[in-house]
Design an enzyme around this catalytic site. Structure first.
Site, PDB file in Angstrom:
ATOM      1  N   SER A 656      -1.217   4.555  -1.549  1.00 58.93           N
ATOM      2  CA  SER A 656      -0.821   5.207  -0.304  1.00 58.93           C
ATOM      3  C   SER A 656       0.157   4.375   0.510  1.00 58.93           C
ATOM      4  O   SER A 656       0.740   4.872   1.478  1.00 58.93           O
ATOM      5  CB  SER A 656      -2.057   5.515   0.550  1.00 58.93           C
ATOM      6  OG  SER A 656      -2.715   4.330   0.959  1.00 58.93           O
ATOM      7  N   LYS A 699      -6.512   7.065   9.321  1.00 57.94           N
ATOM      8  CA  LYS A 699      -5.344   6.194   9.440  1.00 57.94           C
ATOM      9  C   LYS A 699      -4.597   6.445  10.742  1.00 57.94           C
ATOM     10  O   LYS A 699      -4.212   5.497  11.447  1.00 57.94           O
ATOM     11  CB  LYS A 699      -4.423   6.417   8.235  1.00 57.94           C
ATOM     12  CG  LYS A 699      -5.011   5.918   6.922  1.00 57.94           C
ATOM     13  CD  LYS A 699      -4.102   6.251   5.751  1.00 57.94           C
ATOM     14  CE  LYS A 699      -4.685   5.712   4.432  1.00 57.94           C
ATOM     15  NZ  LYS A 699      -3.848   6.067   3.271  1.00 57.94           N
TER      16      LYS A 699
END
Length: 805
Positions: A656, A699
């Site tokens: 990611s 996040k």
């Protein structure tokens, strides 16, 4: 320059309007008629239950707490209630081979009756048999046999004594037996007196003694035969008396079980054994207490052979087929065991010490087991498979099975097995067994795949409200008002990590409802409101977020270096997710890139020091492929790029951050600063497309918390893959900041879009001349790579000149 607008606040969290619910509280809702999102699993369960062929046992797979047991149990209970109750099973004594107890099958409910009948039989016979022998008639018959035997021996010796007396010879008893000796004047002659007799008389006496001695020997030879005949007469009479006493008692039992031939055969064997061992019922009580106790123990052990060891009792046959869940599936708890008792320092056992296992209790019905638990018990998994395949239950200890015990033990007759087994476990366990156990798919052919979430539609939302109502009623919780249900729905979407799906994880939703009721009670409310649900969510987070607070505090105090303002070349804020127990949170990390002359290598420092996982390393290789594909078509890349997660002291995995690392390299090559007010997440492919990642909500919220504690400026935000927009279910404070224009979420599809947002400089596209615009990011990168290539070329030429000189 491509313009990517920040997401509208409405897209950051899909809220449920309480007005869609047409109820005031969940008390008005009925339990759902169908299982939320479990159509596939329900069909599999119904098929597995209905399929009666061998091997069609079920494995319910799904995460812990997803409701596998509840779902399977509901349908099994419904089906079991319609089925015929199976037979009772018991073990009885095998009189021919005592170490091989016999298993008997009886119609439902009659096993307990038979057990009690046999107990009463023994108790009655303990009175009836001694009484029969004490009757005047039988006592007289026994005495007659004793008298006849005594008279017979007395007559034989009497006749011999008479004949001897006629010849002046006496029959005397000596320490070594019977003997013959001459008599004179009523006195037995000793050896010296006998020698004084005339020789002719001595010869005559010796001849008479020899004749009489032969007759005595004949009598002594006949004595054992007479004793045997006497004992046989006594035994025959004893058996006759016993059979008469027992016959009536057992006949009554036989009459009750005429429809069970195997039982009649056993009763015949019982009667014969009682007749042959009548003395066991007539033991005399010793006077000493210790001897009395030993005798009572011995009598109990002796008479136990007439008992019935009932393995399973169905006193209420109307309850249907058995459904058993074994919480502790050890080898013994599964197939049964043979126990031992200590008597006078020795371990003994018999058929009454055979203890049934879960397979005995579930025989003829359904057995539910936890797959992980049974796999953790020694030999239990292999024994379960053997029993299912052989369709029989064979009771034996682990020591017997492994030939570790040399002592004699029981070998009970196997019992036929007819059971549907259901295993409960997670998906990884199911796939592991499928891959590594060749017998697994042969035995467990039906996979019941339980869903964790369901598509979020108006229909499923209404069904979810019923699901919540059902959980509340089953737990006797306070009812929920409409806005509370709406908040639970939103939280279910957050749990699923997708705004378009709802988590149907029963345990998580149930925990939320129970804790919400607690806060409602603390507030003195009779119903659960949205505030109670929110307080429960906040409390759950607060109990688990100590590490998150410490991490954010380290950033606030400058221990961990994260900038939320300003700009820097070759430096980007990346985002990672940390999972600690059941709590996940986002953590920003500074990612840097440096450029030097080289051979086109991208060095992943994390991988070099073995802190990078395979997925992360794959992401770095992919971005290297992107660089080569975009900028290395005409010439080799003459650079060496180094990537690092700054202040990272643990493992790094996942791809990611690959787009973030690529942005850092492009910034370093173009010598163009990146705004530190942004954080980035997303993976990249070799074509420069930004791909979806996991943990988008955590996040974004993680970087938002860092920005808020330093101060929101209105320029801060997060770049996420456009394909992750549908997954957003952000906290209310993040949505509020976005509405106020103080925080922004940018959905990007390509690396070019992302680098433009981060630098404020156009990415640039190749013109007709095949070149990028000079002032674009791609143009600057290309010029830098050309300069590096020229530098490498000059360096090589200089090296050649020095070598030739």
């Amino acid at each position: 320059m491509t313009t990517v607008a920040p997401l509208e606040p409405e897209k950051l969290c899909r809220k449920t309007d309480p007005a869609v619910f047409k109820f005031k509280t969940t008390d008005e809702l009925a339990a759902p008629d169908e299982w939320l999102g479990q159509n596939r699993a329900v069909e599999a369960v119904r098929f597995g239950i209905g399929m009666k062929r061998a091997g069609y046992n079920m494995f319910a797979l799904g995460p812990t707490g997803a409701g596998k047991h509840t779902l399977v149990r509901k349908f099994i209970d419904e089906q079991a209630a319609t089925e015929v109750f199976p037979d009772d099973w018991c073990y009885v004594q095998n009189f021919a081979e005592p170490h091989k107890p016999i298993a008997l099958s009886l119609p439902p409910g009659r096993g307990l009756i038979f057990q009690k009948d046999m107990e009463r039989l023994v108790e009655d016979l303990k009175i009836a048999i001694p009484a029969a022998f004490e009757s005047d008639d039988n006592r007289a018959r026994i005495d007659a046999i004793e008298t006849e035997f005594n008279q017979r021996s007395e007559k034989a010796f009497g006749d011999l004594q008479k004949r001897a007396g006629e010849k002046s010879i006496a029959l005397v008893r000596t320490p070594v037996g019977m003997a013959l000796a001459p008599v004179r004047d009523g006195e037995v002659l000793g050896p010296e007196a006998f020698q004084k007799l005339p020789e002719d008389e001595q010869k005559s006496v010796q001849a008479d003694i020899e004749t009489l001695q032969q007759e005595l020997q004949a009598i002594l030879r006949d004595m054992p035969r007479w004793g045997k005949e006497h004992r046989e007469q006594v035994r025959d009479l004893t058996q006759e008396i016993t059979r008469f006493a027992v016959g009536h008692q057992i006949s009554e039992i036989r009459a009750k079980y005429q429809d069970i031939p195997v039982l009649l055969t056993h009763l015949d064997a019982v009667e014969q054994d009682i007749v042959e061992h009548a003395n066991d019922f007539m033991a005399q009580k010793p006077q000493q207490p210790e001897a009395m106790m030993q005798q009572e123990i011995g009598e109990a052990a002796t008479l136990r052979r007439y008992q019935v060891n009932l393995l399973r009792d169905h006193a209420e046959p109307s309850s249907g087929a058995p459904v058993i869940y074994e919480n502790h599936p050890t080898h013994g708890n599964l197939i049964g065991r043979v126990e031992h008792s200590s008597q006078f320092g020795a371990l003994i056992t018999d058929f009454t010490l055979i203890k049934p296992g879960a397979l005995h209790r579930a025989n003829g019905g359904y057995l539910i087991l936890d797959a992980r638990k049974i796999l953790m018990q020694p030999f239990a998994w292999e024994e379960l498979k053997r029993a299912i395949k052989a369709r029989e239950i064979r009771v034996e200890s682990i020591g017997q099975a492994m030939s570790l015990i040399s002592t004699v033990s029981l070998e009970p007759t196997p019992i036929p097995l007819d059971v549907k087994v259901v295993l409960l476990g997670d998906r990884s366990l199911y796939y592991m067994l499928s891959a590594f156990d060749p017998e697994f798919q042969e035995i467990f052919k039906v996979a019941v795949d339980v869903e964790e979430d369901v598509e979020r539609t108006p229909e499923s939302t209404a069904l979810f409200a019923q699901f919540v109502a059902g959980l509340a009623k089953s737990e006797s919780l306070k009812p929920l008002v409409a806005n509370a249900v709406a908040r639970v729905v939103d939280h279910a979407a957050r749990l699923s990590g997708d705004s378009e799906r709802l988590s149907c994880h029963a345990e998580n939703i149930g925990d939320l409802l129970r804790e919400s009721e607690y806060w409602a009670s603390e507030a003195g409310r009779e119903t659960i409101t949205a505030d109670d649900v929110q307080q429960s969510i906040d409390a759950q987070i607060h109990r688990a977020d100590r590490v998150r607070e410490r991490s954010q505090d380290a950033i606030r105090r400058g221990t961990i270096l994260i900038d939320t303002t300003g700009d820097a070349v070759g430096q980007v804020n990346g985002l990672a997710v940390l999972q600690l127990g059941g709590f996940a949170f986002g953590k920003p990390s500074r990612i840097t890139a440096s450029i030097q002359l080289g051979k086109g290598d991208v060095v992943d420092i994390e991988r070099q020091v073995e802190l990078g996982g395979p997925s992360h390393s794959k992401g770095v290789m992919i971005l290297a492929g992107f660089l080569g594909g975009r900028y290395g078509i005409d010439r080799p890349l003459a650079l060496k790029a180094s990537l690092a997660f700054e202040q990272s002291y643990g493992g790094v995995d996942g791809d990611s951050a690959s787009s973030t690392e690529l942005y850092a390299i492009l910034s370093a090559l173009a010598d163009t600063p990146i705004k530190q007010s942004f954080a980035v997440t997303g993976s990249v492919n070799q074509r420069g497309q930004v791909q979806a990642i996991g943990g988008a909500n955590e996040k974004i919220e993680g970087f938002f918390d860092i920005c808020r504690q330093s101060k929101l400026t209105g320029e801060q935000g997060v770049l996420i893959p456009a394909s992750n927009v549908k997954h957003l279910m952000l906290r209310e404070d993040v949505v509020a900041a976005a509405k106020a224009g103080k925080f922004h979420i940018y959905p990007v599809e390509t690396i070019d879009q992302g680098i433009e947002i981060l630098t404020g400089t156009p990415a640039g596209k190749r013109g007709k001349n095949g070149k990028y615009p000079k002032n674009s990011i791609n143009g600057r990168v290309e010029m830098r790579l050309e300069a590096l290539a020229d530098a490498v070329h000059r360096f090589n030429e200089k090296g050649k000149s020095e070598n030739s000189a």
